[in-house]
Design an enzyme around this catalytic site. Sequence first.
Site, PDB file in Angstrom:
ATOM      1  N   ASN A 100       1.626   2.520  95.995  1.00 19.18           N
ATOM      2  CA  ASN A 100       1.462   2.595  97.454  1.00 19.18           C
ATOM      3  C   ASN A 100       1.368   1.192  98.044  1.00 19.18           C
ATOM      4  O   ASN A 100       2.264   0.386  97.731  1.00 19.18           O
ATOM      5  CB  ASN A 100       0.422   3.610  97.928  1.00 19.18           C
ATOM      6  N   ASP A 101       0.389   0.879  98.843  1.00 16.79           N
ATOM      7  CA  ASP A 101       0.412  -0.322  99.690  1.00 16.79           C
ATOM      8  C   ASP A 101       0.843  -1.621  98.999  1.00 16.79           C
ATOM      9  O   ASP A 101       0.417  -1.895  97.877  1.00 16.79           O
ATOM     10  CB  ASP A 101      -1.003  -0.628 100.218  1.00 16.79           C
TER      11      ASP A 101
ATOM     12  N   GLN B  67      -0.580  -1.443  95.217  1.00 16.88           N
ATOM     13  CA  GLN B  67      -1.423  -0.355  94.732  1.00 16.88           C
ATOM     14  C   GLN B  67      -0.630   0.412  93.680  1.00 16.88           C
ATOM     15  O   GLN B  67       0.464   0.927  93.979  1.00 16.88           O
ATOM     16  CB  GLN B  67      -1.824   0.561  95.892  1.00 16.88           C
TER      17      GLN B  67
ATOM     18  N   ARG C   9     -12.758  -1.422 104.057  1.00 14.25           N
ATOM     19  CA  ARG C   9     -11.793  -1.855 103.043  1.00 14.25           C
ATOM     20  C   ARG C   9     -10.604  -2.649 103.580  1.00 14.25           C
ATOM     21  O   ARG C   9     -10.453  -2.836 104.761  1.00 14.25           O
ATOM     22  CB  ARG C   9     -11.260  -0.632 102.304  1.00 14.25           C
ATOM     23  N   ASP C  10      -9.778  -3.058 102.632  1.00 16.63           N
ATOM     24  CA  ASP C  10      -8.470  -3.690 102.859  1.00 16.63           C
ATOM     25  C   ASP C  10      -8.570  -5.068 103.522  1.00 16.63           C
ATOM     26  O   ASP C  10      -7.940  -5.333 104.562  1.00 16.63           O
ATOM     27  CB  ASP C  10      -7.551  -2.775 103.700  1.00 16.63           C
TER      28      ASP C  10
ATOM     29  N   GLU D 288      -6.760   1.449 108.646  1.00 17.46           N
ATOM     30  CA  GLU D 288      -6.560   0.865 107.316  1.00 17.46           C
ATOM     31  C   GLU D 288      -5.695  -0.385 107.417  1.00 17.46           C
ATOM     32  O   GLU D 288      -4.949  -0.563 108.378  1.00 17.46           O
ATOM     33  CB  GLU D 288      -5.870   1.873 106.382  1.00 17.46           C
TER      34      GLU D 288
HETATM   35  C1  FRU Z   1      -3.791   2.785 102.594  1.00 21.85           C
HETATM   36  C2  FRU Z   1      -4.954   2.970 101.629  1.00 21.85           C
HETATM   37  C3  FRU Z   1      -5.938   1.833 101.774  1.00 21.85           C
HETATM   38  C4  FRU Z   1      -6.606   1.811 100.435  1.00 21.85           C
HETATM   39  C5  FRU Z   1      -5.483   2.194  99.506  1.00 21.85           C
HETATM   40  C6  FRU Z   1      -5.901   2.976  98.297  1.00 21.85           C
HETATM   41  O1  FRU Z   1      -2.633   3.447 102.209  1.00 21.85           O
HETATM   42  O2  FRU Z   1      -5.566   4.220 101.885  1.00 21.85           O
HETATM   43  O3  FRU Z   1      -6.824   1.961 102.852  1.00 21.85           O
HETATM   44  O4  FRU Z   1      -7.147   0.563 100.128  1.00 21.85           O
HETATM   45  O5  FRU Z   1      -4.553   2.937 100.266  1.00 21.85           O
HETATM   46  O6  FRU Z   1      -4.849   3.137  97.403  1.00 21.85           O
END
Ligand code: FRU
Length: 502
Positions: A21-22, A38, A164-165, A216
């Site tokens: 993901n991210d 991610q 987070r993030d 996020e």
């Molecule tokens: C965004 C998110 C972030 C988090 C991550 C977890 O897509 O939800 O906020 O850090 O993915 O994988």
Amino acid sequence: ESNHEKYRPLFHYSPPSGWLNDPNGLVYYEGEYHLFYQYYPHKNEWGPMHWGHAVSKDLVNWDHLPIAIAPDHNGMIFSGSAVVDWNDTSGFFGGNAGLVAVFTHSDTYPNTIYEKGAYVIDGKTITERPRQRQSLAYSTDKGRTWTMYEGNPVLVDVELIDFRDPKVFWNADTNRWVLVLAVDDHVRIYTSPNLKEWTFASEFGAKMGSHAGVWECPDLFELPVDGECENKKWVLIVSIGDNSEFPEGSRTQYFIGQFDGVTFTSDLEQEEILWMDYGRDNYAGVSWSDVREEDGRRILIGWMSNWKYANQTPTTGWRSAMTIPRSLSLTQTSEGIRLISEPVEELTGLRGEPATNLSGTVLSGDRLLAGLSGNAYEIEVEVEWKDVKEFGLKVCQSDREETVIGFEAESSFLYIDRTRSGESSFHEMFPCKHGAEVQTDGKQLKLRIFVDQCSVEVFANDGRVVITDLIFPDSSSNGVSLYSRGGDVLLNSFVYYPLKSI
Ligand code: FRU
């Protein structure tokens, strides 16, 4: 081609196997663009998060590297950023420069202070309270190996669950690091002299913009308006998590305003919402840190999926890819200052010989382009009209399937229609048509379209409107056709370039 994995993109970054993901830790250092992300390596579904890693010299050709950061006793490794600590403010590098990653450690702890009730994940009641804390890791070998800082976590707030993030940058005006953090329905800004000790500076957004989902993956940076260095603005990007009420799912908004080293102030009206992309599949995008000053670009890459169906897309062994990298800029429009996203220029290096060139011809009704094969290509088209109802292109076309990129002239509405784009039964909200109004100067429209196995990215009028969408057509659906309804259009230019595989 024959042993090519179904839907695997040819020129977008996708993980060797498992789940992505991210984008995380985007940083340019010593001639390499780093792309961390991610990553769950053991299954193609979201799971305990690691930072996967790839590097590129040109933002186009990527080399897979081993996992950079793995879960430890502090928890999973959620999203975050990386910076070059040029002056060793952290003391990690014995006076030299090095890379520091700032990310969220995510774990749970016994439910002592969580009084709002039980927390439910996937139908299971969690008696442990989720906890998100910011931590550091550093690398002295150009990102190849990472050491966890023994003082982790460095930023904690026990009251908060969504915390987070972190996105970090150096602010030369205040001689401080600045950290922007997503905190439930707003962002918080913290500052630090050394990346280890953080002081709360301000918060922004609880009453601004869209709150269709949890906030996020923020990013904050300055850009000149129309290239004029005396007229700069700050851009705050915020991704909005999925909320099942909304068909759009997760998406990304932005604010334009001022930042004085402590506080971000938006120039927008409280209820004004600006979207970075009008498609369904550009999420959690953030920008590269430390891109060379003489380059000066602000380059963003996004995760090309949507939390609404990200875990269900029909791929086997791997899942999800990044968008193509985009160069961001600001421009003054009649409606206000707006963010522009254009494909990075390095992508033109992927072009093969033009397979079709219809420049200077008139389009009237339907025209199927002959002799095309392949599912990775770019189309560059400039259209002019006097009187027409609608025109457009159909890509990934066969008897059964088509993805329409259409323009309704009267309302100036540009859209992607993926209702017949191929496999879509994995989620009821996947088949849909959506888009945005494009301000056209006169009756002219310019499109750059990138198609790659399972995606379509449309950049209209030099990046004023962008639509990024996943599609899952059969690989044999590689027809392209043009159409006009209720009038003719002039194709000032129309070129189809096959794109090479990376
Ligand atoms: C965004 C998110 C972030 C988090 C991550 C977890 O897509 O939800 O906020 O850090 O993915 O994988």
